[in-house]
Motif scaffolding. Structure first.
Motif, PDB file in Angstrom:
ATOM      1  N   ASP A 424      20.877  16.806  31.487  1.00  0.00           N
ATOM      2  CA  ASP A 424      20.382  16.850  32.863  1.00  0.00           C
ATOM      3  C   ASP A 424      20.595  18.287  33.324  1.00  0.00           C
ATOM      4  OD1 ASP A 424      19.783  16.563  35.521  1.00  0.00           O
ATOM      5  OD2 ASP A 424      21.079  14.825  35.866  1.00  0.00           O
ATOM      6  N   GLY A 425      19.545  19.104  33.321  1.00  0.00           N
ATOM      7  CA  GLY A 425      19.708  20.532  33.579  1.00  0.00           C
ATOM      8  C   GLY A 425      20.326  21.198  32.359  1.00  0.00           C
ATOM      9  N   VAL A 426      21.089  22.254  32.567  1.00  0.00           N
ATOM     10  CA  VAL A 426      21.772  22.938  31.458  1.00  0.00           C
ATOM     11  C   VAL A 426      23.247  23.028  31.768  1.00  0.00           C
ATOM     12  CG1 VAL A 426      21.887  25.008  30.041  1.00  0.00           C
ATOM     13  CG2 VAL A 426      19.769  24.446  31.199  1.00  0.00           C
ATOM     14  N   LYS A 427      24.083  22.487  30.878  1.00  0.00           N
ATOM     15  CA  LYS A 427      25.524  22.555  31.074  1.00  0.00           C
ATOM     16  C   LYS A 427      26.131  23.428  29.983  1.00  0.00           C
ATOM     17  CE  LYS A 427      29.547  19.610  32.005  1.00  0.00           C
ATOM     18  NZ  LYS A 427      30.016  18.232  32.194  1.00  0.00           N
ATOM     19  N   LEU A 428      26.938  24.381  30.393  1.00  0.00           N
ATOM     20  CA  LEU A 428      27.585  25.287  29.446  1.00  0.00           C
ATOM     21  C   LEU A 428      29.066  24.950  29.390  1.00  0.00           C
ATOM     22  CD1 LEU A 428      25.826  27.759  31.531  1.00  0.00           C
ATOM     23  CD2 LEU A 428      25.641  28.263  29.117  1.00  0.00           C
ATOM     24  N   MET A 429      29.531  24.618  28.189  1.00  0.00           N
ATOM     25  CA  MET A 429      30.966  24.338  28.025  1.00  0.00           C
ATOM     26  C   MET A 429      31.662  25.634  27.642  1.00  0.00           C
ATOM     27  SD  MET A 429      31.129  21.237  28.796  1.00  0.00           S
ATOM     28  CE  MET A 429      32.911  21.326  28.566  1.00  0.00           C
ATOM     29  N   LEU A 430      32.725  25.970  28.400  1.00  0.00           N
ATOM     30  CA  LEU A 430      33.407  27.249  28.192  1.00  0.00           C
ATOM     31  C   LEU A 430      34.837  27.027  27.680  1.00  0.00           C
ATOM     32  CD1 LEU A 430      32.229  28.846  31.556  1.00  0.00           C
ATOM     33  CD2 LEU A 430      31.081  28.984  29.357  1.00  0.00           C
ATOM     34  N   GLU A 431      35.516  28.123  27.404  1.00  0.00           N
ATOM     35  CA  GLU A 431      36.918  28.071  26.937  1.00  0.00           C
ATOM     36  C   GLU A 431      37.816  27.325  27.928  1.00  0.00           C
ATOM     37  OE1 GLU A 431      38.350  29.400  24.249  1.00  0.00           O
ATOM     38  OE2 GLU A 431      36.706  30.615  23.435  1.00  0.00           O
ATOM     39  N   GLY A 433      38.296  24.322  28.812  1.00  0.00           N
ATOM     40  CA  GLY A 433      37.859  23.156  29.584  1.00  0.00           C
ATOM     41  C   GLY A 433      37.002  23.507  30.785  1.00  0.00           C
ATOM     42  N   SER A 434      36.706  24.794  31.011  1.00  0.00           N
ATOM     43  CA  SER A 434      35.831  25.173  32.126  1.00  0.00           C
ATOM     44  C   SER A 434      34.372  24.898  31.760  1.00  0.00           C
ATOM     45  CB  SER A 434      35.986  26.662  32.443  1.00  0.00           C
ATOM     46  OG  SER A 434      37.338  26.983  32.644  1.00  0.00           O
ATOM     47  N   TRP A 435      33.543  24.774  32.762  1.00  0.00           N
ATOM     48  CA  TRP A 435      32.118  24.538  32.504  1.00  0.00           C
ATOM     49  C   TRP A 435      31.254  24.954  33.691  1.00  0.00           C
ATOM     50  CZ3 TRP A 435      30.005  21.075  36.013  1.00  0.00           C
ATOM     51  CH2 TRP A 435      30.895  20.186  36.648  1.00  0.00           C
ATOM     52  N   ILE A 436      29.957  25.135  33.399  1.00  0.00           N
ATOM     53  CA  ILE A 436      28.972  25.474  34.438  1.00  0.00           C
ATOM     54  C   ILE A 436      27.764  24.561  34.212  1.00  0.00           C
ATOM     55  CG2 ILE A 436      27.473  27.286  35.383  1.00  0.00           C
ATOM     56  CD1 ILE A 436      29.312  29.332  33.974  1.00  0.00           C
ATOM     57  N   LEU A 437      27.164  24.076  35.303  1.00  0.00           N
ATOM     58  CA  LEU A 437      25.946  23.253  35.180  1.00  0.00           C
ATOM     59  C   LEU A 437      24.902  23.732  36.182  1.00  0.00           C
ATOM     60  CD1 LEU A 437      24.306  20.613  34.360  1.00  0.00           C
ATOM     61  CD2 LEU A 437      25.623  19.437  36.131  1.00  0.00           C
ATOM     62  N   LEU A 438      23.677  23.884  35.712  1.00  0.00           N
ATOM     63  CA  LEU A 438      22.554  24.220  36.600  1.00  0.00           C
ATOM     64  C   LEU A 438      21.553  23.080  36.516  1.00  0.00           C
ATOM     65  CD1 LEU A 438      23.544  27.029  35.184  1.00  0.00           C
ATOM     66  CD2 LEU A 438      21.401  27.911  36.062  1.00  0.00           C
ATOM     67  N   ARG A 439      21.125  22.547  37.651  1.00  0.00           N
ATOM     68  CA  ARG A 439      20.081  21.512  37.586  1.00  0.00           C
ATOM     69  C   ARG A 439      19.287  21.469  38.884  1.00  0.00           C
ATOM     70  NH1 ARG A 439      21.779  17.071  40.421  1.00  0.00           N
ATOM     71  NH2 ARG A 439      20.121  15.753  39.663  1.00  0.00           N
ATOM     72  N   LEU A 440      18.075  20.916  38.792  1.00  0.00           N
ATOM     73  CA  LEU A 440      17.261  20.756  39.992  1.00  0.00           C
ATOM     74  C   LEU A 440      17.602  19.413  40.612  1.00  0.00           C
ATOM     75  CD1 LEU A 440      13.732  21.961  38.808  1.00  0.00           C
ATOM     76  CD2 LEU A 440      15.474  23.282  40.008  1.00  0.00           C
ATOM     77  N   ILE A 449      24.114  24.492  41.574  1.00  0.00           N
ATOM     78  CA  ILE A 449      24.956  25.185  40.591  1.00  0.00           C
ATOM     79  C   ILE A 449      26.353  24.588  40.730  1.00  0.00           C
ATOM     80  CG2 ILE A 449      25.881  27.401  39.820  1.00  0.00           C
ATOM     81  CD1 ILE A 449      23.591  28.710  41.493  1.00  0.00           C
ATOM     82  N   TYR A 450      26.831  23.978  39.672  1.00  0.00           N
ATOM     83  CA  TYR A 450      28.163  23.372  39.673  1.00  0.00           C
ATOM     84  C   TYR A 450      29.039  24.189  38.726  1.00  0.00           C
ATOM     85  CZ  TYR A 450      25.263  19.141  40.626  1.00  0.00           C
ATOM     86  OH  TYR A 450      24.358  18.227  41.091  1.00  0.00           O
ATOM     87  N   ALA A 451      30.315  24.312  39.029  1.00  0.00           N
ATOM     88  CA  ALA A 451      31.224  24.937  38.072  1.00  0.00           C
ATOM     89  C   ALA A 451      32.608  24.344  38.228  1.00  0.00           C
ATOM     90  CB  ALA A 451      31.267  26.445  38.279  1.00  0.00           C
ATOM     91  N   GLU A 452      33.362  24.404  37.139  1.00  0.00           N
ATOM     92  CA  GLU A 452      34.749  23.968  37.206  1.00  0.00           C
ATOM     93  C   GLU A 452      35.576  24.907  36.326  1.00  0.00           C
ATOM     94  OE1 GLU A 452      36.874  19.832  37.908  1.00  0.00           O
ATOM     95  OE2 GLU A 452      35.895  19.845  35.962  1.00  0.00           O
TER      96      GLU A 452
END
Ligand code: VG1
Ligand code: CO
Length: 473
Positions: A424-431, A433-440, A449-452
């Motif tokens: 659903d959109g594009v989710k990037l898993m980072l070092e 346990g962090s992550w970023i998600l972009l979706r319409l 734009i979601y991030a944790e």
């Protein structure tokens, strides 16, 4: 040709007198009638029809009932504006064939819409709305919509689902513990369909309370009935001034979303509420099963599940997917970042009313504020800070947003993700346990734009980096 009637993340929504008008309403209801008649267990088929307190809600609902009656479908029409989860409850309890709610949920006052609840009681799944959508758009082109009227007309009966819903909460919530703690609460339904619900519950159970925005105002005081930090400023101010209030409970336009304010008048973002309640439900309820969350929701839930040796189910955005997991018994608690949750045994639909009560019960039983309960979670599983930014889209920025999501090589170069998820959109898993998600969004003209991140600053940095990329793309 672009379809006028579209079911987004939850329901069809449109500006009143523009894409939402009697013609689109009739066409959609005819389509729902056809769809329901094919599977209905009741004879004649029976649906509930409700509405939120928006402009002409009761008129559109009555019209929907009339259209359903022409198909030989019996209708239980709610006696006033009614929360979506209450309608869901009534469908399940009485074995109805489904329901229609005239609502645009958290959208601004110029909007209204249609949510369809099939007989299983959750928000209709894509495969269900796809068929309704295509039929509805087809009917829009037909000259006489009433031509297919059945010989035998259905009946409409006015119904008040409130008492049975409130009564059922006795089996879900520990009101004894709440009464014993003798707390005072503040309630803000934001002029939405939740009006009178938490208030009546507090009256019945002798809980001290103060209320805001309980009257009907189709303008919602001039804002969207979305229980976010900005729209809850009056509730926050009230609580900051009155130290005797322990918790603030708010709901959205159709009362399926919650907003929680802590003792000191601080808005608690729904992700944190979900983390606190995941832990609370797993430790206090004797249910077997995992936790469910959308792809945009805090991974604190995963860490909590791991502590309890429970599974986590990740879904696309939209409570329908979590509702299904609840119905299948796979999860005991499920939630969404936007302020949606439910528990097993209750409705497979998000419910802002039970959400507020669960937080109240947790505060009452632990004798700790929501902020303290969150600190406990951090001590147990480490920190994660979630946030979201919505970007308004015009033609140009939509093209840029789509470009970034469809060919995410720029995102990959910039963030060097460990993995990429395009559910659903594009989710990037980072070092770490962090992550970023972009979706319409499927309910508004925005990109989310979601991030944790592990620290506040990290989360905010991710969001501003994506914003920068959108501007310069
Ligand atoms: C939003 C939220 C989603 C929620 C949906 C319906 O969808 O993100 O979590 O289920 O609204 O909520 P989107 O596609 O706009 O992000 V409600 O209260 O408007 O029915
Ligand atoms: Co809503």
């Amino acid at each position: 040709m672009e379809k006028i009637i579209k079911f987004g993340t939850s329901g069809f929504r449109g500006i009143i007198a523009d894409s939402f008008n009697f013609k689109t309403l009739d066409s959609t209801i005819h389509a729902i009638a056809d769809y329901v008649k094919a599977y209905a267990k009741n004879s004649p088929p029976m649906l509930m029809v409700g509405y939120d307190p928006r402009f002409m809600g009761e008129v559109f609902a009555k019209r929907a009932a009339e259209v359903l009656n022409t198909h030989g479908i019996d209708v239980l029409l709610t006696d006033r504006d009614t929360p979506t989860p209450v309608i869901s409850f009534y469908v399940i309890k009485h074995g109805l064939d489904g329901a229609v709610n005239i609502t645009a949920s958290h959208n601004p006052p110029t909007y209204t819409g249609i949510k369809f609840t099939p007989s299983w009681g959750g928000p209709a799944m894509p495969e269900e709305t796809k068929e309704i959508e295509s039929l509805a758009n087809q009917y829009l082109d037909e000259a006489s919509l009433f031509k297919q009227a059945e010989e035998k007309q259905g009946k409409t009966e006015i119904t008040d689902p409130m008492p049975e819903y409130i009564d059922d909460l006795n089996d879900r919530i520990d009101f004894k513990a709440i009464a014993k703690a003798n707390l005072k609460v503040a309630i803000d339904p934001l002029y939405g369909a939740g009006r009178g619900y938490l208030k009546s519950i507090c009256e019945i159970h002798g809980i001290k309370h103060v209320c805001l925005h309980e009257s009907r105002d189709p303008y919602f005081g001039g804002a969207a009935p979305d229980p976010n930090e900005i729209n809850l400023s009056e509730l926050r101010e009230l609580m900051a001034k009155d130290e005797t209030i322990s918790i603030g409970m708010a709901t959205d336009g159709d009362a399926d979303r919650f907003g929680i304010v802590d003792r000191k008048g601080r808005f608690i973002i729904p992700d944190y509420v979900l983390a606190v309640l995941s832990e609370y439900v797993l430790t206090t309820r004797d249910f077997d099963g995992g936790l469910g969350r959308s792809i945009a929701t805090t991974h604190l839930m995963d860490r909590i599940a791991r502590q309890h040796k429970r599974e986590v189910y990740e879904t696309p955005v939209g409570f329908k997917y979590i509702g299904k997991l609840l119905t299948e018994g796979k999860i005991v608690f499920g939630g969404e970042e936007s302020g949606g949750l439910s528990i097993i045994g209750h409705v497979p639909e998000k419910d802002g009313i039970i959400a507020g009560l669960l937080v109240l019960e947790a505060v009452a039983r632990t004798n700790k504020s929501v902020g303290f309960l969150l600190e406990d979670i951090y001590k147990m599983v480490g920190t994660l800070y979630a946030d979201r930014r919505d970007v308004n889209l015009d033609g140009q920025s939509l093209a840029r947003a789509n470009e970034l999501m469809n060919s995410p090589s720029k995102l990959i170069d910039r963030f060097k993700p460990l993995s990429l998820d395009k559910t659903d959109g594009v989710k990037l898993m980072l070092e770490g346990g962090s992550w970023i998600l972009l979706r319409l969004s499927g309910t508004e003209q925005v990109m989310r734009i979601y991030a944790e991140g592990r620290q506040h600053a990290e989360t905010e940095q991710y969001i501003s980096m994506v914003l920068g990329m959108l501007e310069h793309a």
